[in-house]
Design a protein around this motif. Structure first.
Motif, short mmCIF file in Angstrom:
data_model
loop_
_atom_site.label_atom_id
_atom_site.label_comp_id
_atom_site.label_asym_id
_atom_site.label_seq_id
_atom_site.Cartn_x
_atom_site.Cartn_y
_atom_site.Cartn_z
N TYR A 155 2.39 58.64 -50.57
CA TYR A 155 3.40 57.86 -51.29
C TYR A 155 4.16 56.87 -50.41
O TYR A 155 4.83 55.98 -50.92
N CYS A 156 4.06 57.02 -49.10
CA CYS A 156 4.75 56.12 -48.18
C CYS A 156 4.00 56.09 -46.85
O CYS A 156 3.08 56.89 -46.64
N SER B 227 14.62 72.23 -52.35
CA SER B 227 13.26 71.93 -51.92
C SER B 227 12.80 72.85 -50.79
O SER B 227 11.61 73.02 -50.57
N CYS C 98 1.22 60.81 -45.67
CA CYS C 98 1.84 60.86 -47.00
C CYS C 98 1.17 59.84 -47.92
O CYS C 98 1.04 58.67 -47.55
N HIS D 72 8.05 67.07 -46.97
CA HIS D 72 8.29 65.64 -47.19
C HIS D 72 7.78 65.20 -48.56
O HIS D 72 8.48 64.47 -49.28
N VAL D 73 6.59 65.64 -48.94
CA VAL D 73 6.00 65.25 -50.22
C VAL D 73 6.86 65.73 -51.39
O VAL D 73 6.96 65.06 -52.42
N ARG D 74 7.52 66.88 -51.21
CA ARG D 74 8.40 67.40 -52.27
C ARG D 74 9.52 66.41 -52.60
O ARG D 74 9.98 66.35 -53.73
N ILE D 75 9.96 65.64 -51.61
CA ILE D 75 11.01 64.65 -51.83
C ILE D 75 10.53 63.59 -52.82
O ILE D 75 11.23 63.21 -53.75
N HIS D 76 9.28 63.11 -52.61
CA HIS D 76 8.71 62.11 -53.51
C HIS D 76 8.52 62.67 -54.92
O HIS D 76 8.76 61.97 -55.91
N LEU D 77 8.05 63.91 -55.00
CA LEU D 77 7.73 64.51 -56.29
C LEU D 77 8.95 65.13 -56.99
O LEU D 77 8.87 65.50 -58.17
#
Length: 213
Positions: free
Chosen positions: A71-72, A105, A69, A85-90
């Motif tokens: 972002y994390c 999501s 990821c 998972h990336v959708r959570i950040h975006l």
């Protein structure tokens, strides 16, 4: 052009139809709670209704995680899990309910949400004499544990076991002396191991602002 095969097998529980016997049998095994298609993970013991799901699950135990990821620090060995998972950040929620406009999501979450509009409850408790129905399988499983007494989540610091994963997480807070729930009232510094204790405190908190009539 070949025509699509007509459904031959109809489910008596939810009226779904299937053209292949194996798919029909698997579908019925979910309603009836049978173990006909069950398979257990040799690594962690987790049980799946279908061997295909077990094959996907086994990838979790592999050390190689190719999808990191950006972002994390988390990384994933499955592309699908990484994308979700990336959708959570975006904040991406591409699946929209046509009834109320609520977005999700994941497609599975949208499918479960639709049942709140249709009233569909395809999952039936298999415990003798109960037959309570549920809109999603996870709630049916949690309900069935009340009958069976199954508590799959065990504490590695004491003998206690729990039927729900978040109950285990709350219990571990006591062992580790963690208090992740802070009072939201300005000026109050009290913290709690359980969210329920935090909510109870907030009703009596001396820092609580009394609304003007």
């Amino acid at each position: 052009m070949k025509s699509h095969a007509k459904p031959k097998f109809a489910c008596s529980q939810c009226d779904k139809q299937f053209s292949q016997l194996r798919n029909f049998k698997y579908h019925m095994s979910i309603h009836l709670g049978t173990k006909e298609f069950a398979a257990s993970c040799p690594e962690c013991g987790k049980t799946f209704n279908d061997k295909g799901y077990l094959s996907s699950h086994l990838k979790i135990h592999r050390n190689k995680k190719e999808h990191a990821c950006p972002y994390c620090p988390k990384s994933f060995n499955q592309r699908v899990a990484f994308n979700m998972h990336v959708r959570i950040h975006l904040g991406l929620k591409p699946h929209c309910c046509q009834e109320c406009g609520k977005t999700f999501s994941r497609k599975m979450l949208l499918k479960q949400h639709y049942r709140t509009h249709s009233g569909e409850k395809p999952y039936v408790c298999s415990f003798e004499g109960c037959e309570k129905r549920f809109a999603d399988r996870s709630n049916m499983i949690l309900h069935f544990r009340l009958h069976s007494g199954i508590k799959p989540f065990s504490c590695n610091l004491c003998p206690k076991r729990f039927s729900k994963k978040h109950h285990l997480g709350t219990h571990l807070n006591y062992h580790l002396n963690l208090k992740p729930y802070s009072c939201l009232n300005e000026g109050c510094t009290q913290k709690f191991t359980q969210s329920s204790n935090m909510r109870t405190h907030m009703k009596k908190c001396p820092h609580r602002k009394v609304e003007e009539k």
